[in-house]
Design a protein around this motif. Structure first.
Motif, PDB file in Angstrom:
ATOM      1  N   TRP A 185       0.766  -1.162   0.046  1.00 25.67           N
ATOM      2  CA  TRP A 185       0.087  -0.094   0.092  1.00 25.67           C
ATOM      3  C   TRP A 185       0.877   1.345  -0.123  1.00 25.67           C
ATOM      4  CZ3 TRP A 185      -4.016   2.547  -0.800  1.00 25.67           C
ATOM      5  CH2 TRP A 185      -4.563   3.926  -0.316  1.00 25.67           C
ATOM      6  N   SER A 188       2.512   1.789  -3.368  1.00 25.14           N
ATOM      7  CA  SER A 188       1.638   2.103  -4.368  1.00 25.14           C
ATOM      8  C   SER A 188       1.306   3.583  -4.126  1.00 25.14           C
ATOM      9  CB  SER A 188       0.561   1.367  -4.422  1.00 25.14           C
ATOM     10  OG  SER A 188      -0.527   1.432  -3.120  1.00 25.14           O
ATOM     11  N   LYS A 262     -10.059   1.331  -3.110  1.00 33.01           N
ATOM     12  CA  LYS A 262      -8.874   1.453  -3.810  1.00 33.01           C
ATOM     13  C   LYS A 262      -7.748   0.478  -3.292  1.00 33.01           C
ATOM     14  CE  LYS A 262      -5.218   4.646  -5.438  1.00 33.01           C
ATOM     15  NZ  LYS A 262      -4.738   6.132  -5.702  1.00 33.01           N
ATOM     16  N   ASN A 265      -8.619  -2.990  -3.934  1.00 36.79           N
ATOM     17  CA  ASN A 265      -8.743  -3.444  -5.340  1.00 36.79           C
ATOM     18  C   ASN A 265     -10.150  -4.112  -5.561  1.00 36.79           C
ATOM     19  OD1 ASN A 265      -8.078  -3.078  -8.060  1.00 36.79           O
ATOM     20  ND2 ASN A 265      -6.813  -4.902  -8.040  1.00 36.79           N
TER      21      ASN A 265
END
Length: 303
Positions: A185, A188, A262, A265
């Motif tokens: 996380w 990203s 998000k 996902n």
């Protein structure tokens, strides 16, 4: 040169048996096993069935790819005088990565593994093992497949949790999964698009988690239904109601629901289904529950 089964020595037949043992203990099909070694499935079958003796280069590739002790594959033993070991015993994973050593390149291409070990590789193994502080000896290059990273992390994690009580094995594996999720996380968020090594960590710890679940299920410590074992998920029924309440409150904050979507996902409707108060609402699998807990613990989530 290669030999057919009529001329295989007793040593080569035993090596063939151990090749099969490695694959079966790792729960890989012949196709999966062959794919990781970049050879044809038929060749794996010929080795396992003792129709053809395995060459040294393929054997060393196998040892490095799956973290198998070259000594164990050649002799069935890890230390002089001990009884033959089954694969996944601690000593059988002490790979020394002999495939990468300069001495290995001097061995004639068609030399059988048994002959190469007797003449060169056995002494080389003992020399490197005597001076190496950690087992297994792992080398990963940019040219290697992602599966090598996963296999290495799996072997190392299994070794770390080997002597823990079953319930602690589950907790250990779960903690590493959470750490990998958080790391992924964070990467990203700064635009690094994750990492193959992070994904390898997750795959490796999931494998260990499944093993721990199976070992501890008969103590009533976890839900080890066949679906949980096959998917590598750990059910979290006792903790889900409390986690669900926290999530329901958290996603009411501005931007929080979209941030969770998000992070996981998943489709937004999936979040709604999990957090629904309907009696027919399905609980998330273990991996998603762990990820949602990690999201709640993230100090940078919307608050």
């Amino acid at each position: 040169m290669r030999r057919n089964s009529s001329s295989l020595s007793a040593t080569d037949v035993q090596i063939a048996r151990r090749v099969r043992e490695v694959r079966e203990k790792l729960r890989l099909t012949r196709e999966e096993f062959a794919s990781q070694l970049a050879i044809k499935t038929d060749r794996i079958a010929s080795y396992e069935d003792a129709r053809v003796a395995i060459r040294f280069d393929i054997a060393l590739r196998l040892c490095r790819q799956f973290l198998v002790s070259e000594k164990w594959l050649a002799t069935g033993r890890e230390n002089a005088g001990n009884d033959e070991l089954i694969f996944l015993h601690k000593g059988t994973r002490n790979c020394m990565s002999l495939e990468l050593e300069p001495e290995t390149r001097a061995i004639p291409p068609d030399t059988l593994f048994s002959a190469a070990y007797d003449s060169i590789l056995g002494k080389l193994f003992e020399k490197i093992a005597a001076g190496h502080p950690f087992y297994p000896r792992v080398f990963v290059t940019l040219a290697d497949k992602d599966s090598l990273v996963t296999n290495a992390l799996t072997a190392i994690t299994e070794d770390c949790i080997r002597d823990l009580p079953s319930e602690l094995k589950v907790e250990y594996a779960s903690a590493v999964v959470r750490a990998a999720v958080i790391l992924n996380w964070e990467m990203s968020r700064v635009g690094l698009n994750g990492s193959r090594f992070v994904e390898a960590i997750r795959q490796a710890t999931h494998r260990c988690q499944v093993e721990a679940i199976e070992q501890s299920s008969h103590f009533g410590l976890t839900d080890s239904s066949s679906s949980a074992r096959s998917s590598g998920e750990m059910k979290s029924k006792p903790q889900w109601p409390e986690l669900k309440k926290k999530l329901q409150a958290a996603v009411e904050l501005p931007g929080a629901r979209s941030a969770l979507v998000k992070f996981l996902n998943v489709d937004p409707t999936q979040i709604s289904q999990w957090l629904s108060e309907s009696k027919s609402a399905r609980e998330p699998g273990g991996e998603y529950a762990l990820q949602m807990q990690a999201w709640l613990n993230d100090p940078k989530r919307p608050k």
